[in-house]
Scaffold this motif. Sequence first.
Motif, PDB file in Angstrom:
ATOM      1  N   ARG A   6      61.008  17.981  10.534  1.00 44.47           N
ATOM      2  CA  ARG A   6      60.970  17.030   9.415  1.00 44.47           C
ATOM      3  C   ARG A   6      59.516  16.839   9.030  1.00 44.47           C
ATOM      4  N   VAL A   7      59.229  17.068   7.754  1.00 40.27           N
ATOM      5  CA  VAL A   7      57.860  16.998   7.243  1.00 40.27           C
ATOM      6  C   VAL A   7      57.809  15.901   6.189  1.00 40.27           C
ATOM      7  N   GLN A   8      56.810  15.018   6.309  1.00 34.18           N
ATOM      8  CA  GLN A   8      56.629  13.934   5.342  1.00 34.18           C
ATOM      9  C   GLN A   8      55.291  14.093   4.643  1.00 34.18           C
ATOM     10  N   GLN A   9      55.290  13.861   3.352  1.00 38.67           N
ATOM     11  CA  GLN A   9      54.036  13.899   2.596  1.00 38.67           C
ATOM     12  C   GLN A   9      53.317  12.581   2.779  1.00 38.67           C
ATOM     13  N   ILE A  10      52.064  12.630   3.202  1.00 36.34           N
ATOM     14  CA  ILE A  10      51.282  11.416   3.433  1.00 36.34           C
ATOM     15  C   ILE A  10      50.045  11.338   2.544  1.00 36.34           C
ATOM     16  N   GLY A  11      49.748  12.411   1.814  1.00 34.91           N
ATOM     17  CA  GLY A  11      48.570  12.428   0.950  1.00 34.91           C
ATOM     18  C   GLY A  11      48.936  12.828  -0.461  1.00 34.91           C
ATOM     19  N   SER A  12      48.116  12.410  -1.397  1.00 36.41           N
ATOM     20  CA  SER A  12      48.358  12.716  -2.800  1.00 36.41           C
ATOM     21  C   SER A  12      47.748  14.068  -3.176  1.00 36.41           C
ATOM     22  N   PRO A  13      48.445  14.849  -4.001  1.00 35.11           N
ATOM     23  CA  PRO A  13      47.891  16.120  -4.452  1.00 35.11           C
ATOM     24  C   PRO A  13      46.887  15.973  -5.607  1.00 35.11           C
ATOM     25  N   ILE A  14      46.670  14.758  -6.053  1.00 33.79           N
ATOM     26  CA  ILE A  14      45.720  14.529  -7.140  1.00 33.79           C
ATOM     27  C   ILE A  14      44.313  14.896  -6.665  1.00 33.79           C
ATOM     28  N   GLN A  20      46.469  24.227  -2.743  1.00 31.87           N
ATOM     29  CA  GLN A  20      47.050  23.171  -1.915  1.00 31.87           C
ATOM     30  C   GLN A  20      48.251  22.551  -2.612  1.00 31.87           C
ATOM     31  N   PHE A  21      48.154  22.352  -3.909  1.00 26.76           N
ATOM     32  CA  PHE A  21      49.274  21.785  -4.664  1.00 26.76           C
ATOM     33  C   PHE A  21      50.477  22.727  -4.611  1.00 26.76           C
ATOM     34  N   ALA A  22      50.229  24.031  -4.732  1.00 24.04           N
ATOM     35  CA  ALA A  22      51.310  25.018  -4.683  1.00 24.04           C
ATOM     36  C   ALA A  22      51.955  25.058  -3.297  1.00 24.04           C
ATOM     37  N   THR A  23      51.167  24.912  -2.258  1.00 25.14           N
ATOM     38  CA  THR A  23      51.710  24.880  -0.898  1.00 25.14           C
ATOM     39  C   THR A  23      52.603  23.669  -0.714  1.00 25.14           C
ATOM     40  N   MET A  47      52.228  27.016   6.471  1.00 30.07           N
ATOM     41  CA  MET A  47      52.025  26.190   5.279  1.00 30.07           C
ATOM     42  C   MET A  47      51.599  24.778   5.676  1.00 30.07           C
ATOM     43  N   VAL A  48      52.228  24.232   6.700  1.00 31.15           N
ATOM     44  CA  VAL A  48      51.883  22.884   7.170  1.00 31.15           C
ATOM     45  C   VAL A  48      50.459  22.874   7.718  1.00 31.15           C
ATOM     46  N   ARG A  49      50.060  23.932   8.415  1.00 30.77           N
ATOM     47  CA  ARG A  49      48.693  24.006   8.953  1.00 30.77           C
ATOM     48  C   ARG A  49      47.636  24.112   7.865  1.00 30.77           C
ATOM     49  N   LYS A  50      47.997  24.617   6.697  1.00 31.13           N
ATOM     50  CA  LYS A  50      47.038  24.741   5.605  1.00 31.13           C
ATOM     51  C   LYS A  50      46.739  23.397   4.931  1.00 31.13           C
ATOM     52  N   ILE A  51      47.656  22.452   5.044  1.00 30.28           N
ATOM     53  CA  ILE A  51      47.450  21.151   4.382  1.00 30.28           C
ATOM     54  C   ILE A  51      47.743  19.984   5.338  1.00 30.28           C
ATOM     55  N   PRO A  52      47.075  19.951   6.500  1.00 33.25           N
ATOM     56  CA  PRO A  52      47.364  18.877   7.472  1.00 33.25           C
ATOM     57  C   PRO A  52      46.954  17.494   6.970  1.00 33.25           C
ATOM     58  N   LEU A  54      47.618  16.403   4.045  1.00 31.91           N
ATOM     59  CA  LEU A  54      48.609  15.960   3.063  1.00 31.91           C
ATOM     60  C   LEU A  54      50.000  15.749   3.652  1.00 31.91           C
ATOM     61  N   VAL A  55      50.276  16.341   4.817  1.00 32.73           N
ATOM     62  CA  VAL A  55      51.618  16.235   5.403  1.00 32.73           C
ATOM     63  C   VAL A  55      51.536  15.873   6.881  1.00 32.73           C
ATOM     64  N   ARG A  56      52.678  15.376   7.389  1.00 36.00           N
ATOM     65  CA  ARG A  56      52.787  15.025   8.798  1.00 36.00           C
ATOM     66  C   ARG A  56      54.146  15.501   9.297  1.00 36.00           C
ATOM     67  N   ILE A  57      54.182  16.062  10.483  1.00 33.59           N
ATOM     68  CA  ILE A  57      55.454  16.453  11.104  1.00 33.59           C
ATOM     69  C   ILE A  57      55.996  15.240  11.834  1.00 33.59           C
ATOM     70  N   LEU A  58      57.184  14.789  11.441  1.00 36.68           N
ATOM     71  CA  LEU A  58      57.774  13.602  12.037  1.00 36.68           C
ATOM     72  C   LEU A  58      58.474  13.905  13.344  1.00 36.68           C
TER      73      LEU A  58
END
Length: 62
Positions: A6-14, A20-23, A47-52, A54-58
């Motif tokens: 389960r992956v949760q987005q914790i950061g904004s792509p702005i 990074q946005f495409a990932t 993919m998760v390792r490329k944007i740590p 912005l995302v968190r593994i729950l």
Amino acid sequence: MNKVIRVQQIGSPIRRNARQFATLKGLGLGKMHRIRELEDTPAIRGMVRKIPHLVRILEEDK
């Protein structure tokens, strides 16, 4: 059955670069605090390792 993470987005792509946005979109995310259950494959892990930042593994189901 395959493993699931389960992956949760914790950061904004702005103000992030297009790669990074495409990932983030590739993981099925794009809005803050959205959670997705994804198959635990090397591609998804990469993919998760490329944007740590912005995302968190729950959780990881076995």
